[in-house]
Design a protein around this motif. Structure first.
Motif, short mmCIF file in Angstrom:
data_model
loop_
_atom_site.label_atom_id
_atom_site.label_comp_id
_atom_site.label_asym_id
_atom_site.label_seq_id
_atom_site.Cartn_x
_atom_site.Cartn_y
_atom_site.Cartn_z
N ILE A 73 0.84 -1.21 0.00
CA ILE A 73 0.00 0.00 0.00
C ILE A 73 0.87 1.26 0.00
O ILE A 73 0.57 2.23 -0.68
N GLU A 102 -3.88 11.36 0.42
CA GLU A 102 -4.68 10.69 -0.63
C GLU A 102 -5.00 9.24 -0.29
O GLU A 102 -6.11 8.77 -0.53
N LYS A 103 -4.04 8.55 0.25
CA LYS A 103 -4.19 7.10 0.39
C LYS A 103 -4.53 6.63 1.81
O LYS A 103 -5.11 5.57 1.99
#
Lengths: 378, 231
Positions: free
Chosen positions: B131, B189-190
């Protein structure tokens, strides 16, 4: 909890330099402790060689006797009195003395001579060669094949020597459980021949060996012998008395004890210091673990595991190395007196546990005091 | 947006009597799910002390930290540790990665502390490394990684246990300007979502653009609370 231990294990062994230093410190200490105590155990066993080899249950002696070699001869009436004590199955005299033998090549060699009761040969050793009946033959002696055997020129059956102007002939080669302490060969013969061939005092029985009818008879035998002014000791008590003499009355025990303590202190210093450095280097990481959510007792378990794992690994290696050294030494030096006993191993184990406990205590004190806030402050 | 945590009149002082010095004095604010809240201010303004109190690390002298309707500091020590383990993810300024463990093992630490099995923890850790863009680097020790990559490992470790609150202490202090911006942009963002609140302590104005709200501190007190983008 196993995951935590795995992290602790990896933190420890992946720091190869520190781990090696920790292992070496404790290994060195264990090696020295086991070597010193094993040599001492070997010396004590050899000091009791006659008691071990003769194997009588009860030994009667002068109370002043403190080791098997320095016997004080007893008058014959003691033997008669011992035989008349209720509960005594039988009692026989044992001669124990020193002599010089002149070998075939003209050299002299000191020997220990044990004279066995003529009628029973009680205390006779098992024979590797020859027949026990031949001990009654003229000038007959048995020689013990121990580490000192070669000092008599590796005699065979029929070999002759001179002992105090008498001819001696080897009629049997015996096996002994253990060699003596003073590096001199042992000869067996009959009691009557021993007192005839070897110059001695008016009294000749060094010990009286008693076989009690049952263990219950022992207190009575002790009491009756004490009334005569002598002392009756069991096989184990006599060994203990000899050990006590060498341990506390010769300085040998103190020296070995000092060396063992020094080994312990050296091991403790090296491992304690190294473990402390290891903890200091990882202190921030332990603080980070605490900040992440590790509880204090989990960090304590990690440190105890690291100290315990290091200590036990080093203990195993140290014992292995000491055993290897003793084995190698015995191959080269038959007289080498060292015995690895369970007591020695247990003692070294307890000392290693103390080293691990002290080392981990230092680490635990540091780690439990670190505040996660310090990690934020940097 | 729902409240993630609430600080009510928090104070922390050191020393007593005339020597008493306030590190944080009567500070109240709330952090919300789905926002990136910055705590900014000069060195010594009390922002790290404040962060430590709201994350269950440093006990305040006065005030409350309310999480899920309960005052955090009324809980027993073990429960506070459990709160940190399950509810909070930390990214320390110096990362505090274990150099003797692999990156995957570093990321797996919170999971292992949560009593997950070793293999499962490593498996999850590898997913989180992916991730944060570090696929294929799970077997490397952190020292083989660049500063930015180490920062990502620390982020992966912080989010692996899926905490509600993520705390970053000076996340760009050890990074160059571009890398710092990239990391914070990536986090926004993630990592940020509607069920998570991110608190960042910084004095790096180059990353202020990513903040939803900025809480300005000075001398242990809040001097301003402004909405983000252009404070």
């Amino acid at each position: 909890m196993t995951g935590i231990l795995k992290i602790a294990f990896k933190l420890l062994v992946n720091d190869k330099g520190k781990f090696a230093a920790l292992l070496m410190g404790i290994l060195f200490a264990v090696f020295l402790m086991v070597m010193m105590t094993s040599m001492f155990a070997g010396i004590l066993k050899r000091a009791s060689a006659t008691v071990l080899n003769v194997g009588a249950q009860v030994w009667v002696m002068d109370p002043a006797v403190n080791n098997v070699v320095s016997s004080i001869p007893m008058p014959d009436y003691v033997l008669d009195a011992a035989r008349s004590i209720p509960g005594v199955n039988y009692a026989v005299p044992l001669y124990s003395g020193a002599a010089l033998v002149k070998l075939h090549d003209g050299t002299y060699q000191a020997v220990t001579v044990l004279g066995l009761d003529d009628a029973t040969l009680f205390g006779r050793p098992p024979l590797l060669e020859g027949r026990i009946e031949d001990i009654y033959a003229e000038n007959a002696f048995l020689v013990v094949k121990d580490s000192e055997f070669a000092k008599l020129g590796n005699p065979r059956i029929g070999s002759e020597f001179e002992i105090n102007d008498h001819r001696g002939t080897i009629v049997g080669i015996a096996r002994a459980n253990t060699s003596g302490l003073f590096g001199i060969p042992t000869l067996y013969t009959t009691y009557s021949r021993a007192v005839t061939y070897i110059p001695s005092t008016r009294f000749t029985a060094a010990y009286i060996l008693i076989e009690p009818k049952s263990p219950a008879a022992l207190p009575r035998i002790r009491a009756e012998v004490a009334k005569l002014g002598y002392e009756a000791l069991t096989h184990d008590e006599f060994i203990q008395k000899i050990s006590h003499f060498y341990t506390y009355e010769t300085g040998l025990g103190t020296n070995v004890l000092l060396m063992t303590i020094i080994s312990f202190v050296v091991g403790l210093s090296i491992s304690g210091q190294t473990f402390y450095t290891f903890i200091l280097e990882n202190l921030e990481k332990f603080g980070a673990l605490k900040a992440i959510g590790a509880r204090g007792r989990e960090l304590v378990v990690m440190i105890l595991f690291q100290a315990g794992f290091t200590a036990l690994t080093a203990y195993g290696l140290g014992v292995g190395l000491a055993t290897l050294m003793i084995t190698l030494a015995r191959m080269r030096l038959p007289d080498y007196a060292a015995e690895v006993t369970y007591f020695n191993l247990g003692l070294a184990f307890v000392m290693v546990l103390i080293i691990a406990a002290v080392s981990s205590l230092i680490g635990i004190r540091k780690v439990t005091r670190i505040e996660p806030f310090d990690i934020f402050r940097g | 947006m729902a409240t993630a945590l609430q600080a009510v009149s928090l104070s922390k002082w050191f020393g007593e009597g005339e020597a008493r010095t306030y590190a944080v004095h009567d500070v109240s604010f709330e952090a919300r799910f789905g926002e990136m809240l910055y705590i900014v201010g000069p060195s010594g303004s009390g922002k790290t002390t404040l962060l430590s109190m709201i994350s269950g690390i440093l006990r305040p002298n006065a005030g409350q930290v309310v999480v899920e309707g309960q005052d955090l500091w009324q809980l027993p020590d073990d429960d506070i540790a459990r709160f940190r383990l399950h509810k909070v993810g930390f990214v320390f300024q110096d990362y505090h990665l274990f150099p003797r463990l692999t990156t995957a093992e570093n990321v797996a630490i919170p999971l292992i502390l949560q009593q997950r099995s070793w293999n499962e923890a490593l498996q999850v850790a590898t997913q989180y490394l992916e991730i944060v863009g570090l696929q294929g680097k799970q077997a490397l020790p952190p020292v083989k990684l660049s500063g930015g990559e180490q920062q990502r490992v620390a982020i992966a470790r912080a989010i692996a246990s899926q905490p509600d609150i993520l705390i970053f202490d000076e996340p760009t202090a050890s990074l160059d300007g571009d890398t710092g911006k990239r990391i914070v942009s990536f986090v926004k963002e993630k990592i940020l979502n509607d069920h998570r609140c991110i608190l960042i302590v910084t004095h790096d104005s180059r990353i202020f653009e990513f903040a939803d709200r900025i809480l300005q501190m000075e001398d242990g007190q809040i001097h301003g609370l402004v909405s983000g983008r252009n404070p």
